[in-house]
Design an enzyme around this catalytic site. Structure first.
Site, PDB file in Angstrom:
ATOM      1  N   HIS A 182       0.837  -1.210   0.000  1.00  0.00           N
ATOM      2  CA  HIS A 182       0.000   0.000   0.000  1.00  0.00           C
ATOM      3  C   HIS A 182       0.871   1.259   0.000  1.00  0.00           C
ATOM      4  CE1 HIS A 182      -2.685   2.905   2.441  1.00  0.00           C
ATOM      5  NE2 HIS A 182      -3.059   2.941   1.178  1.00  0.00           N
TER       6      HIS A 182
HETATM    7 CA    CA Z   1       0.420  -0.340  -4.279  1.00  0.00          CA
END
Ligand code: CA
Ligand code: VJV
Ligand code: ZN
Length: 390
Positions: A182
């Protein structure tokens, strides 16, 4: 390689400083800056350097990095030496700024950081000055760094610095992140503004996969008076996603975001740890599928800042980034998929010597993303976009 002509109509610039490459995170640390040497060898053996403007990246200045980072953090980064980590008077800062196994203190740390950050800042400025249409810095893309904290192999957030440059000229910038992790640092930096739409595709497992953020419902600060509300798009995925579903998902999500948000520039983080067979990753993508995301992003024909990121199986990282360079200069259809004899370190690419080895077949991971799950994600993104105006 005379087949590669300078593409007509738009300019591609390459921003790099070879002094980044010899830095060493330490024995058996997964982050290996020499993957950049391997990438450059491939790019040059194919003659792609003839199709780009080549710039030696400057080191970002302290003041440039202070556009985002706190000064006491930069002071620490500038002064700390290997070995200091065990000194009692530094212990508080080592903990406070999150140095340790993931983010070790190694020789030349500050030069390493300022050089990769300088490449991204330079690249962004070339785009703003209209001296480049697509600017590439494969040494950048270090998306976890926070304003006063190192995190996940990242110390200075070059993406945030580059995006801040783009925001001087463009009302809206879209950030796209295909690293398997992320893009939390970039998301957090622009959490409270509607001038950056961040979109990250990543493996999500709150308790078992770094950094544990980026759930589908984390979309920006919820308060109706906060302009950043709804401006973070997260596409959390499970293990083993394959080429076909990833490409379809990427096109649907990014196509919809572009249509709604209409940014003036795009920043694309191309972390190669989303490839199959990555030492840290758990997706099942081949080099061509990773490249298809770059190709699709390019079709919008807008100022494009391309950075690297993760990628822990160096031979595959260099394959992907060389292939993506060829896409950006429109030479992907003319280069030979067999790696040229002239490539230095060619032994790394055996036994097949192909730019496109079958990564998805080499380590079979079940695709834990059902069709229904992926359709639900697309639907949820469409719903979220209803709150956003371009
Ligand atoms: Ca990513
Ligand atoms: O999962 C974590 C954090 C821990 C604590 C620290 N130990 C070392 C590992 C577990 C919870 N960190 C991740 C960080 C991933 C960063 C990805 C960066 C990017 O690709 O998104 C952008 C450039 C993690 N996963 C694997 C490791 N750390 C790891 C670190 C090592 C290691 C082996 C694995 C550090 C040193 C050594 N081996 C020798
Ligand atoms: Zn990563």
């Amino acid at each position: 390689n005379l087949q590669i002509a300078r593409p007509k109509g738009y300019r591609v610039s390459w921003h790099a400083n070879p002094a980044v490459e010899p830095h060493h995170f330490g024995q058996s640390h997964p982050m290996k800056p020499w993957r950049l040497t391997l990438t450059k060898q491939l790019v040059m053996a194919y003659g792609m350097h003839h199709a780009m403007d080549l710039y030696l990246a400057r080191a970002a200045t302290y003041e440039e990095m202070a556009d985002f980072h706190e000064r006491d953090y930069l002071d620490f980064l500038q002064q700390i030496m290997p070995g200091d980590i065990d000194k009692p008077d530094q212990a508080d800062n080592v903990v406070r700024f999150n140095f340790g196994d993931d983010c070790p203190i190694f020789d030349g740390l500050y030069s390493y950081c300022s050089l990769y950050a300088g490449g991204t800042v330079d690249a962004a400025r070339k785009l703003c000055n209209n001296q480049s249409d697509i600017a590439i810095n494969w040494s950048g893309g270090l998306h976890h760094a926070k304003k006063a904290e190192a995190s996940g192999f990242c110390y200075v957030n070059d993406i945030v610095l580059g995006t801040l440059q783009l925001l001087r000229h463009h009302p809206r910038v879209m950030y796209i992140d295909i690293d398997v992790h992320h893009g939390d640092g970039v998301e957090q930096a622009f959490w409270s503004t509607d001038r950056v739409l961040t979109v990250s595709f990543h493996k999500y497992d709150k308790d078992n996969f770094f950094p544990g953020t980026g759930a589908r419902e984390d979309t920006g600060p919820a308060h109706p008076l906060n302009p950043g509300a709804h401006h973070a798009i997260n596409v959390p995925l499970n293990d083993g996603i394959d080429d076909e579903s990833y490409i379809a998902l990427f096109k649907e999500v990014i196509g919809a975001c572009m249509k709604t948000y209409q940014p003036g520039a795009i920043v694309l983080q191309c972390g190669a740890d989303s490839l199959g067979c990555d030492r840290l990753g758990c997706f099942n993508l081949n080099v061509r599928a990773h490249g298809a995301c770059v190709a699709y992003t390019k079709t919008f024909g807008m100022p494009l800042l391309v950075v690297g990121g993760g990628g822990y199986t160096p031979r595959n990282v260099s394959r992907a980034w060389a292939h993506e360079t060829s896409i950006l200069v429109e030479a992907d259809n003319v280069i030979d998929p067999t790696i040229p004899d002239s490539v230095a370190f060619r032994n790394h690419f055996g036994p097949d010597f192909s730019l496109f080895p079958p990564l998805s077949e080499m380590r079979k991971l079940d695709n834990k993303n059902t069709r229904a799950y992926l359709e639900g994600l697309v639907e949820a993104v469409h719903e979220q976009l209803r709150y956003i105006k371009g």
